[in-house]
Design a protein around this motif. Structure first.
Motif, PDB file in Angstrom:
ATOM      1  N   GLU A   1      -2.649   4.874 -10.073  1.00 40.84           N
ATOM      2  CA  GLU A   1      -1.841   4.155  -9.394  1.00 40.84           C
ATOM      3  C   GLU A   1      -0.326   4.274  -9.717  1.00 40.84           C
ATOM      4  OE1 GLU A   1      -3.377   0.088 -10.610  1.00 40.84           O
ATOM      5  OE2 GLU A   1      -5.179   0.454  -9.531  1.00 40.84           O
TER       6      GLU A   1
ATOM      7  N   VAL B   1      -1.774   4.811  -3.101  1.00 36.36           N
ATOM      8  CA  VAL B   1      -1.727   4.740  -4.190  1.00 36.36           C
ATOM      9  C   VAL B   1      -0.276   5.289  -4.991  1.00 36.36           C
ATOM     10  CG1 VAL B   1      -2.981   5.564  -6.701  1.00 36.36           C
ATOM     11  CG2 VAL B   1      -4.270   4.395  -4.606  1.00 36.36           C
TER      12      VAL B   1
ATOM     13  N   ARG C   1       4.011  -3.036  -2.166  1.00 33.72           N
ATOM     14  CA  ARG C   1       3.109  -1.936  -2.723  1.00 33.72           C
ATOM     15  C   ARG C   1       1.793  -2.614  -2.811  1.00 33.72           C
ATOM     16  NH1 ARG C   1       4.883   0.779  -8.181  1.00 33.72           N
ATOM     17  NH2 ARG C   1       2.763   1.632  -7.739  1.00 33.72           N
TER      18      ARG C   1
ATOM     19  N   GLU D   1      -2.103  -1.576  -4.690  1.00 28.06           N
ATOM     20  CA  GLU D   1      -2.989  -0.686  -5.662  1.00 28.06           C
ATOM     21  C   GLU D   1      -4.319  -1.174  -5.561  1.00 28.06           C
ATOM     22  OE1 GLU D   1      -1.292   1.614  -6.623  1.00 28.06           O
ATOM     23  OE2 GLU D   1       0.961   1.215  -6.990  1.00 28.06           O
TER      24      GLU D   1
END
Length: 712
Positions: free
Chosen positions: A154, A387, A405, A407
């Motif tokens: 990640e 990722v 973002r 993840e």
């Protein structure tokens, strides 16, 4: 002595008779005469039963009761943390797990659970530290090593992820999450063979789990082993009959490299029949399932279809219709547009969602769109659907109002969709649709009142939920609107303000050839396209060029897997043999390389041979930046006309051949007539300024976005 009913309750739990265990423990705990130590054990057992029955509030209450009776035992704190995390109370879960490791710093399981809770809370650095403590305490803890590897992925550190996955497998050779995690790292790196082996091992370990088979099928398809790939998808369907992804793969998997033009036509017919079957079966496979389960299972991209170079509108629309029906079966509200917000003097909210915010075609094409919108008029959101984070994305994040973002499990469409909707956008733009499975699934939903797609993957999406297609007007043929299910909005110039590539100082023909090991004197043609982009129709044309310029060689790049390179080479060799060209002496296959070296190779060559059904895009811009003449034709569709539009804008329309005969003659002249070639180079060097760094497309985009938001 402990009450014997505790042992009986424990036995019922081991037998998974949780209702009976709970009833027994309810009666036991109702007794005021129960000893305190037994009461504590009974509370812990009942909490376990309650958690198995998904009565999380009751389990949490029992665990708190047990902790009150003995606050310094770390195990109930660990169990409480797990229950709180399952209940969605991340803050309290983290506090409980921290208390567990405070009481026992050697409690590896609690450190691992703390890492999971911190990771779910978006605190990757702290999660990584917790997992590191877990493996430091217990180096044989395979699950903690696997979680540590996942965090490294990640964070974009695949080397650290690989090392941690390998430690997990050293501790437990059959740890399936480590097998599939390591396979994913290796596949990303291009080691498809080793990834295939690992996925196959994981699939054998649990004959009920379909997921490793789906991943195995994808690897086999990358090696162009289509019968085996379809077989793996079929096995996945046996294991999970309702699997949408397996049904999609079995019906729609296409070759990477075709054996012939007839092979391409046959594959298209098989694909079309597969779409017809899916239209009838997908909604039934989805029926009775939840929205998240369905949308996450619809991750598929018709990436290779467009490289056949045909009119894909009907097939794309049919596929999108099958996907839409599946979603409508379980959650039709997700395909209804959110209401348009009243502007009320605020800035227009525009989002850009992609998995390709990096130094590649999509990133380089559309970065200026995102960064260049007037912040007095637009509030810009970026949704990074990949990722990890790379330097390109980090730089982009600093230039926008909001950078989201996602993840781990948060990258699933079911998690991304509500996050985008919550931002109440006016317009959502997908810079490409068709290169990535997550974004293609998201595009089947209505996450904003207006949704648009750009030509990062230049073919219609087919999705009725995509309202507008943002394209380059100079690249579109007459009647182009008929090729799209979306409303076509052409932009000026090359459609974007493309930053001129920084050509290395040593990117000159003589210097580059010496450094790259290329022949010092022979004329060199370059075809820099991925092998799946070279349609069989190009073979005869390229062979004729080599026959017309007998001193010249052709430089290409190897495929992602050696099988693809071998397959294309064999096909091209047959075409060359028909033209009496000895291919072994005339073909130079280079490994994939960095962008600076790619520019050096461009500078070392004498002309680029463009592919016809899908022309160069980024590659043609790199060629123009290095003043490498590009020989091209205009194709039927936008994706086959990109190079022509760029060359015409650069004042080099003479490099656009009218037909195959003119293409061969032009290429041969560039190889043999030094004065002619150098004049073309000089013209490109001068005309390149009209191609790069043009502000007009971004300014036009701003007007289009405002018009779309108004409903024009």
């Amino acid at each position: 002595m402990a009450d014997p009913r505790l042992a009986e309750a424990d036995g019922l739990i081991l037998q998974r008779r949780h209702d009976a265990a709970r009833a027994l423990l309810d009666a036991l705990l109702a007794s005021p005469a129960l000893a305190m130590a037994d009461r504590r054990v009974a509370l812990l057992l009942r909490a376990e039963a309650q958690q198995a029955l998904r009565n999380l509030a009751a389990a949490i209450a029992d665990l708190r009761g047990a902790i009150a009776l003995e606050p310094r035992d770390p195990k109930p704190h660990n169990a409480l943390g797990i229950a709180l995390a399952d209940a969605g109370d991340r803050g309290s879960a983290i506090a409980a797990l921290r208390r567990a490791v405070e009481l026992d710093p050697t409690y590896a399981r609690a450190w691992n659970n703390l890492g999971n809770a911190l990771r779910d809370d978006g605190r990757g650095g702290e999660a990584q530290a917790a997992f590191q403590r877990a493996v430091a305490v217990d180096p044989s803890y395979a699950l903690a090593w696997t979680n540590l590897a996942a965090i490294a992925r990640e964070q974009g550190d695949d080397s650290a992820a690989e090392a941690a996955f390998r430690r997990a497998l050293a501790a437990k050779h059959d740890h399936r999450p480590a097998l599939t995690g390591l396979a994913a790292v290796l596949r990303t790196r291009g080691d498809v063979d080793q990834a295939t082996t690992l996925y196959a091992r994981a699939a054998e370990l649990d004959p009920r789990d379909a997921t490793p088979l789906l991943q195995l099928a994808g690897c086999l398809a990358e090696r162009d082993e289509l019968p085996r790939a379809r077989g793996a998808y079929g096995q996945a369907r046996i294991r999970r009959p309702s699997s949408l992804r397996a049904a999609l793969g079995e019906a729609l998997t296409l070759p990477m490299v075709y054996e012939s033009a007839q092979h391409a036509a046959d594959a298209r017919a098989i694909y079309a029949a597969g779409v017809d079957r899916l239209a009838a079966t997908l909604p039934e496979l989805a029926r009775g399932r939840g929205f998240a389960d369905v949308i996450d299972d619809l991750r598929w991209s018709n990436f290779l279809l467009a490289y056949q170079g045909e009119d894909d509108r009907e097939l794309q629309a049919a596929y999108a219709g099958a996907v839409a029906s599946s979603i409508d079966t379980v959650a039709p509200e997700w395909r209804v547009a959110p209401p348009r917000a009243s502007a009320g003097g605020r800035r227009l909210r525009v989002g850009f969602a992609s998995s390709f915010f990096s130094e590649g075609t999509v990133g380089m094409y559309f970065r200026r769109w995102i960064e260049g919108l007037d912040r007095a008029r637009f509030e810009v959101f970026v949704y990074h659907l990949r990722v990890g984070i790379n330097p390109f994305a980090e730089a982009l994040a600093a230039r926008v109002d909001h950078f989201r973002r996602f993840e781990g499990a948060g990258l699933a469409p079911s998690a991304v969709a509500p996050a985008i909707r919550a931002d109440a956008l006016d317009v959502l733009v997908f810079p490409e649709l068709g290169m990535d499975a997550t974004s293609f699934a998201l595009a089947a939903l209505k996450l904003a009142p207006v949704q648009a797609c750009a030509w990062g993957h230049p073919v219609t999406t087919g999705h009725a939920t995509i309202d507008a297609y943002l394209s380059c007007g100079a690249m579109e043929p007459d009647g182009a609107a008929a090729h799209y299910t979306e409303a076509l909005w052409p932009l000026p110039g090359i459609g974007t303000s493309y930053a001129r590539p920084a050509v290395p100082a040593d990117a000159t023909p003589a210097a580059a050839r010496a450094a790259l090991g290329l022949p010092p004197d022979a004329p060199l043609f370059l075809c820099p396209q991925s092998l799946f982009k070279i349609h069989p129709d190009n073979d005869a044309l390229f062979a004729r060029v080599l026959a017309a310029a007998p001193a010249a060689s052709l430089v290409v790049f190897e495929g992602r897997h050696p099988a693809l390179t071998a397959k294309w080479r064999a096909r091209f060799a047959a075409a060359c043999a028909r033209e009496r060209v000895a291919l072994d002496d005339r073909l130079i296959v280079r490994p994939q390389c960095s962008h600076p070296d790619f520019l050096r190779i461009n500078a070392a060559c004498d002309a680029m041979l463009d592919t016809l059904r899908w022309s160069g895009g980024n590659t043609s811009l790199d060629a123009i930046a290095t003043a490498l003449p590009v020989v091209t034709q205009r194709g039927r569709f936008m994706r086959g006309r990109q190079s022509a539009a760029m060359l015409e804008l650069a004042g080099a329309a003479e490099l656009v051949a009218a037909d195959d005969e003119a293409y061969v003659a032009l290429a041969a002249r560039l190889a043999t007539d030094v004065e002619f070639r150098e004049a073309r180079r000089a013209g490109l060097a001068t005309g390149a300024a009209r191609v790069f760094d043009d502000p007009a497309p971004t300014a036009a985009l701003a007007g289009v976005l405002e018009a779309l938001a108004r409903g024009d």
